[in-house]
Structure formats: structure tokens, C-alpha cells
Design a protein around this motif. Structure first.
Motif, mmCIF file in Angstrom:
data_model
loop_
_atom_site.group_PDB
_atom_site.id
_atom_site.type_symbol
_atom_site.label_atom_id
_atom_site.label_comp_id
_atom_site.label_asym_id
_atom_site.label_seq_id
_atom_site.Cartn_x
_atom_site.Cartn_y
_atom_site.Cartn_z
ATOM 1 N N GLY A 200 0.835 -1.296 0.163
ATOM 2 C CA GLY A 200 0.137 0.026 0.061
ATOM 3 C C GLY A 200 0.830 1.509 0.102
ATOM 4 O O GLY A 200 0.741 2.200 -0.633
ATOM 5 N N VAL A 201 1.796 1.231 0.789
ATOM 6 C CA VAL A 201 2.821 2.474 0.933
ATOM 7 C C VAL A 201 3.480 2.591 -0.286
ATOM 8 O O VAL A 201 3.549 3.745 -0.976
ATOM 9 C CB VAL A 201 3.962 2.136 1.706
ATOM 10 N N VAL A 202 4.033 1.469 -1.150
ATOM 11 C CA VAL A 202 4.686 1.681 -2.350
ATOM 12 C C VAL A 202 3.398 2.085 -3.412
ATOM 13 O O VAL A 202 4.007 2.863 -4.065
ATOM 14 C CB VAL A 202 5.510 0.143 -2.735
ATOM 15 N N ALA A 203 2.288 1.582 -3.381
ATOM 16 C CA ALA A 203 1.332 2.079 -4.540
ATOM 17 C C ALA A 203 1.164 3.598 -4.340
ATOM 18 O O ALA A 203 0.959 4.152 -5.299
ATOM 19 C CB ALA A 203 0.181 1.171 -4.321
ATOM 20 N N GLY A 204 0.902 3.993 -2.904
ATOM 21 C CA GLY A 204 0.674 5.473 -2.694
ATOM 22 C C GLY A 204 1.644 6.283 -3.019
ATOM 23 O O GLY A 204 1.460 7.479 -3.748
ATOM 24 N N VAL A 205 3.028 6.210 -2.755
ATOM 25 C CA VAL A 205 4.024 6.853 -3.233
ATOM 26 C C VAL A 205 4.428 6.880 -4.764
ATOM 27 O O VAL A 205 4.598 7.893 -5.465
ATOM 28 C CB VAL A 205 5.420 6.426 -2.539
ATOM 29 N N ALA A 206 4.105 5.775 -5.288
ATOM 30 C CA ALA A 206 4.501 5.760 -6.911
ATOM 31 C C ALA A 206 3.064 6.424 -7.598
ATOM 32 O O ALA A 206 3.496 7.120 -8.523
ATOM 33 C CB ALA A 206 4.255 4.129 -7.379
ATOM 34 N N ALA A 207 1.967 6.450 -6.971
ATOM 35 C CA ALA A 207 0.722 7.134 -7.835
ATOM 36 C C ALA A 207 1.045 8.841 -7.376
ATOM 37 O O ALA A 207 0.787 9.557 -8.065
ATOM 38 C CB ALA A 207 -0.405 6.646 -6.970
ATOM 39 N N GLU A 208 1.620 9.073 -6.373
ATOM 40 C CA GLU A 208 1.914 10.661 -6.073
ATOM 41 C C GLU A 208 2.883 11.084 -6.788
ATOM 42 O O GLU A 208 2.748 11.928 -7.525
ATOM 43 C CB GLU A 208 2.259 10.478 -4.423
#
Length: 219
Positions: A200-208
Motif C-alpha cells: 500500500g505504501v509503495v503504491a501510494g508513493v508511486a501514484a503520488e
């Protein structure tokens, strides 16, 4: 506070059901004060997992608080280190979200208003958690399994969480973590939860980052 209290009560019941004594469960809720880490640690404690694995699992589940601390540091760096540690110990997910929603874009730093607002959020949350958790500890033996309190706690937390998900990175984080947690149910030792947090953290950072790149191209 309603969601916090329900979650705290469920955590208190879970600690007793997992075999901890009332004293051990009370000490855990007062000293750890992290529902996700506590629930992650319980099956590991029950299965007599190595101590290092219990600590690593709790650390990974709560790794988001490193990000919270880094985001809050500019607002509270004028405080002494012990006071910052205490404030970090009492800060919760909801307290962080509420604070950043209100002051995240503010250019003002080192304001007493920031501190009083934070204390006004975290202290009632801490009291409601401890009261409900200790109630679960000492009444957990009398709660029938048919009440499905785990599901009630999930519903309470969803009622708080869903209205806060308003951007694409948040949706990416939520959907990725949810998908990994669902698939990860087959993994032993609650490793699916750990994988969901990291994913979840990786996906959120990548999307940001992707969102920022698109904004720079358009500008």
C-alpha cells in the motif's frame, strides 16, 4: 472516538482470547498502544515465534509512523526531544490525518495552536482507546464469539476511513493494500498484513510521484 473505542475493545478481547493474562494484556495496551501491531503480534506470541520476528512484524506494520513523524517534524521541532517522543507515541492515524487536513498546507510553523489542536485530538483518543481496551481485557471472557466484534470494528473503521479517501494516490494505496491483504490470507504468521502495508505504501508513493510528473508536464 467511536471507531477507536470499538477497535480498542476488540483488541482487548483478542488479547485475552489469545491466552495473555489480564496483567499482560493491560501492560500491552498501555505500553504498546498500537492496535494493528498488537493484533499482528498476538498470533506470533501464541505460536511461540522468536522474539525478533514479533518485533520485526510490529515494526513493519507500524512503519507508516516514520512517514507521519517526518511530516509532523517541521511543526513540532521546537519541542524538546522527550516531548516529541511522547507526542509521537500518542499520535494515531486519525490524529495525523485530521492534523494534516487542517494544517498541512499552512506555511506557519512552531505555532502553539498546532500543539493544542494535536493534544485536543490525541488525548481523548488515548482515553477512549485505553478505557475500551481495558474493558475488553477484563470482560473479554464473557463476550460470546457469536457477537462478531471483529467485523463490527472493521465497519467502524471503514466509516472513518472511506470519507478521507479523496485522491488518486489514496485510492491506489487503499486498493493495493486491500487486494494484497485478501490474497495474503493464505500466508502464515500474518505475513499477508505485513505485505499489504508495504504494498500500500509503495503504491501510494508511486501514484503520488506519477501525479506530480503529470502536473509538471502540463505546466
Amino acid at each position: 472516538m467511536v471507531a477507536t473505542a470499538v477497535w480498542g475493545f476488540v483488541t482487548g478481547v483478542a488479547m485475552i482470547k489469545s491466552g495473555l493474562t489480564a496483567f499482560e494484556a493491560s501492560a500491552m495496551t498501555l505500553l504498546v498502544y498500537a492496535g494493528s501491531a498488537q493484533l499482528t503480534a498476538l498470533p506470533l506470541i501464541e505460536s511461540h515465534a522468536p522474539l525478533w520476528l514479533i518485533f520485526v512484524a510490529g515494526f513493519v506494520v507500524n512503519i507508516r509512523f516514520i512517514i507521519f513523524g517526518a511530516a509532523l517534524q517541521p511543526f513540532f521541532r521546537y519541542l524538546s526531544l522527550p516531548k516529541r517522543f511522547l507526542l509521537g507515541f500518542m499520535t494515531t492515524d486519525m490524529a495525523f490525518v485530521l492534523f494534516m487536513s487542517r494544517y498541512g498546507d499552512s506555511s506557519e510553523r512552531n505555532s502553539r495552536e498546532h500543539l493544542w489542536y494535536t493534544l485536543g485530538v490525541v488525548i481523548p483518543g488515548w482515553i477512549s482507546w485505553q478505557f475500551a481496551s481495558l474493558l475488553g481485557v477484563y470482560m473479554g471472557a464473557y463476550v460470546p464469539t457469536s457477537w462478531s466484534l471483529d467485523f463490527a470494528a472493521i465497519l467502524a473503521l471503514m466509516a472513518v476511513l472511506i470519507p478521507l479517501v479523496s485522491t488518486a494516490p489514496m485510492w491506489a494505496c487503499l486498493c493495493t493494500a486491500g487486494a494484497i491483504a485478501w490474497v495474503g490470507q493464505l500466508l502464515p504468521l500474518r505475513l499477508g498484513l505485513v505485505a499489504a502495508v508495504i504494498g500500500g505504501v509503495v503504491a501510494g508513493v508511486a501514484a503520488e510521484q506519477l501525479k506530480a510528473k503529470r502536473a509538471r508536464r502540463l505546466s
